[in-house]
Motif scaffolding. Structure first.
Motif, PDB file in Angstrom:
ATOM      1  N   VAL A  93       0.841  -1.202   0.000  1.00 24.95           N
ATOM      2  CA  VAL A  93       0.000   0.000   0.000  1.00 24.95           C
ATOM      3  C   VAL A  93       0.877   1.253   0.000  1.00 24.95           C
ATOM      4  CG1 VAL A  93      -1.669   1.338   1.362  1.00 24.95           C
ATOM      5  CG2 VAL A  93      -1.992  -1.136   1.053  1.00 24.95           C
ATOM      6  N   TRP A  94       1.880   1.266   0.851  1.00 21.03           N
ATOM      7  CA  TRP A  94       2.781   2.410   0.926  1.00 21.03           C
ATOM      8  C   TRP A  94       3.473   2.648  -0.411  1.00 21.03           C
ATOM      9  CZ3 TRP A  94       7.903   2.428   4.211  1.00 21.03           C
ATOM     10  CH2 TRP A  94       8.446   3.719   4.209  1.00 21.03           C
ATOM     11  N   ALA A  95       3.973   1.594  -1.030  1.00 22.24           N
ATOM     12  CA  ALA A  95       4.673   1.738  -2.317  1.00 22.24           C
ATOM     13  C   ALA A  95       3.730   2.242  -3.405  1.00 22.24           C
ATOM     14  CB  ALA A  95       5.305   0.414  -2.725  1.00 22.24           C
ATOM     15  N   LEU A  96       2.504   1.745  -3.432  1.00 29.03           N
ATOM     16  CA  LEU A  96       1.554   2.209  -4.451  1.00 29.03           C
ATOM     17  C   LEU A  96       1.175   3.674  -4.240  1.00 29.03           C
ATOM     18  CD1 LEU A  96      -0.755  -0.901  -4.802  1.00 29.03           C
ATOM     19  CD2 LEU A  96       0.830   0.007  -6.524  1.00 29.03           C
ATOM     20  N   LEU A  97       1.068   4.088  -2.995  1.00 32.07           N
ATOM     21  CA  LEU A  97       0.761   5.494  -2.719  1.00 32.07           C
ATOM     22  C   LEU A  97       1.951   6.399  -3.043  1.00 32.07           C
ATOM     23  CD1 LEU A  97      -1.173   5.149   0.656  1.00 32.07           C
ATOM     24  CD2 LEU A  97      -2.131   5.708  -1.595  1.00 32.07           C
ATOM     25  N   ASP A  98       3.147   5.897  -2.806  1.00 34.51           N
ATOM     26  CA  ASP A  98       4.357   6.685  -3.010  1.00 34.51           C
ATOM     27  C   ASP A  98       4.762   6.765  -4.480  1.00 34.51           C
ATOM     28  OD1 ASP A  98       6.713   8.087  -1.823  1.00 34.51           O
ATOM     29  OD2 ASP A  98       7.777   6.396  -2.761  1.00 34.51           O
ATOM     30  N   ASP A  99       4.679   5.629  -5.183  1.00 35.69           N
ATOM     31  CA  ASP A  99       5.114   5.578  -6.584  1.00 35.69           C
ATOM     32  C   ASP A  99       4.240   4.574  -7.338  1.00 35.69           C
ATOM     33  OD1 ASP A  99       6.422   5.554  -9.034  1.00 35.69           O
ATOM     34  OD2 ASP A  99       8.071   4.303  -8.324  1.00 35.69           O
ATOM     35  N   PRO A 100       3.099   5.036  -7.842  1.00 38.43           N
ATOM     36  CA  PRO A 100       2.175   4.115  -8.508  1.00 38.43           C
ATOM     37  C   PRO A 100       2.577   3.784  -9.953  1.00 38.43           C
ATOM     38  CG  PRO A 100       1.230   6.297  -8.460  1.00 38.43           C
ATOM     39  CD  PRO A 100       2.544   6.383  -7.717  1.00 38.43           C
ATOM     40  N   GLY A 101       3.869   3.628 -10.186  1.00 39.39           N
ATOM     41  CA  GLY A 101       4.352   3.308 -11.519  1.00 39.39           C
ATOM     42  C   GLY A 101       4.095   1.858 -11.893  1.00 39.39           C
ATOM     43  N   ALA A 102       4.361   1.560 -13.144  1.00 40.12           N
ATOM     44  CA  ALA A 102       4.078   0.225 -13.684  1.00 40.12           C
ATOM     45  C   ALA A 102       4.831  -0.876 -12.943  1.00 40.12           C
ATOM     46  CB  ALA A 102       4.408   0.186 -15.179  1.00 40.12           C
ATOM     47  N   LEU A 103       6.107  -0.662 -12.639  1.00 37.08           N
ATOM     48  CA  LEU A 103       6.875  -1.704 -11.957  1.00 37.08           C
ATOM     49  C   LEU A 103       6.359  -1.963 -10.543  1.00 37.08           C
ATOM     50  CD1 LEU A 103      10.536  -1.027 -13.120  1.00 37.08           C
ATOM     51  CD2 LEU A 103       9.166  -3.064 -13.552  1.00 37.08           C
TER      52      LEU A 103
END
Length: 142
Positions: A70-80
């Motif tokens: 969740v944290w990563a998607l909120l911080d950097d919702p890029g393709a990878l």
């Protein structure tokens, strides 16, 4: 200087992959070893002990995956990041199949088809966990 979301996801995915490799290489082979030779009572005791021991570890590992995803998607919702989180999500789906198989093993005993299913599902889960960890590192490096 703190750890970022991408780093946290890579660490959590790496810890999960290490945990999963340990389960695949050591824990499940020990659990199913000579299971067909055990009495129903002995199998139930072995399986229950396994479940009691591993559940807290599973909960901690998977909670860290959810939180860091969740944290990563909120911080950097890029393709990878999305691909990494999708791979981790597929691990969760595979884990649901393993959990259902454990439920049947607890109710129905150490039936060979159930033991074989548990091992096969676990190997798939291990492979996807390792891929997800590699994806998290690639996402971090990108």
């Amino acid at each position: 200087m703190g750890i970022g979301a991408g780093e946290a996801l890579a660490v959590a995915a790496g810890v999960h992959a290490g945990f999963q490799v340990t389960v695949t290489v050591i824990v499940y082979p020990a659990l199913v070893a000579r299971a067909s030779q055990l009495t129903s009572e002995d199998w139930a005791e072995r399986h229950d002990a396994h479940s009691r021991r591993i559940t807290p570890v599973v909960m901690a590992v998977y909670a860290s995956l959810v939180a860091t995803s969740v944290w990563a998607l909120l911080d950097d919702p890029g393709a990878l990041t999305w691909v990494t989180v999708a791979a981790l999500g597929s691990v969760a789906v595979i884990t649901a199949v393993a959990a259902a198989t454990h439920g049947r093993l607890g109710r129905d005993g150490a039936q060979p088809p159930l033991l074989h299913r548990l091992i096969a599902v676990d190997r798939a889960r291990c492979a996807v966990a390792v891929v997800a960890a590699a994806l998290a590192v690639v996402a971090l490096a990108a």
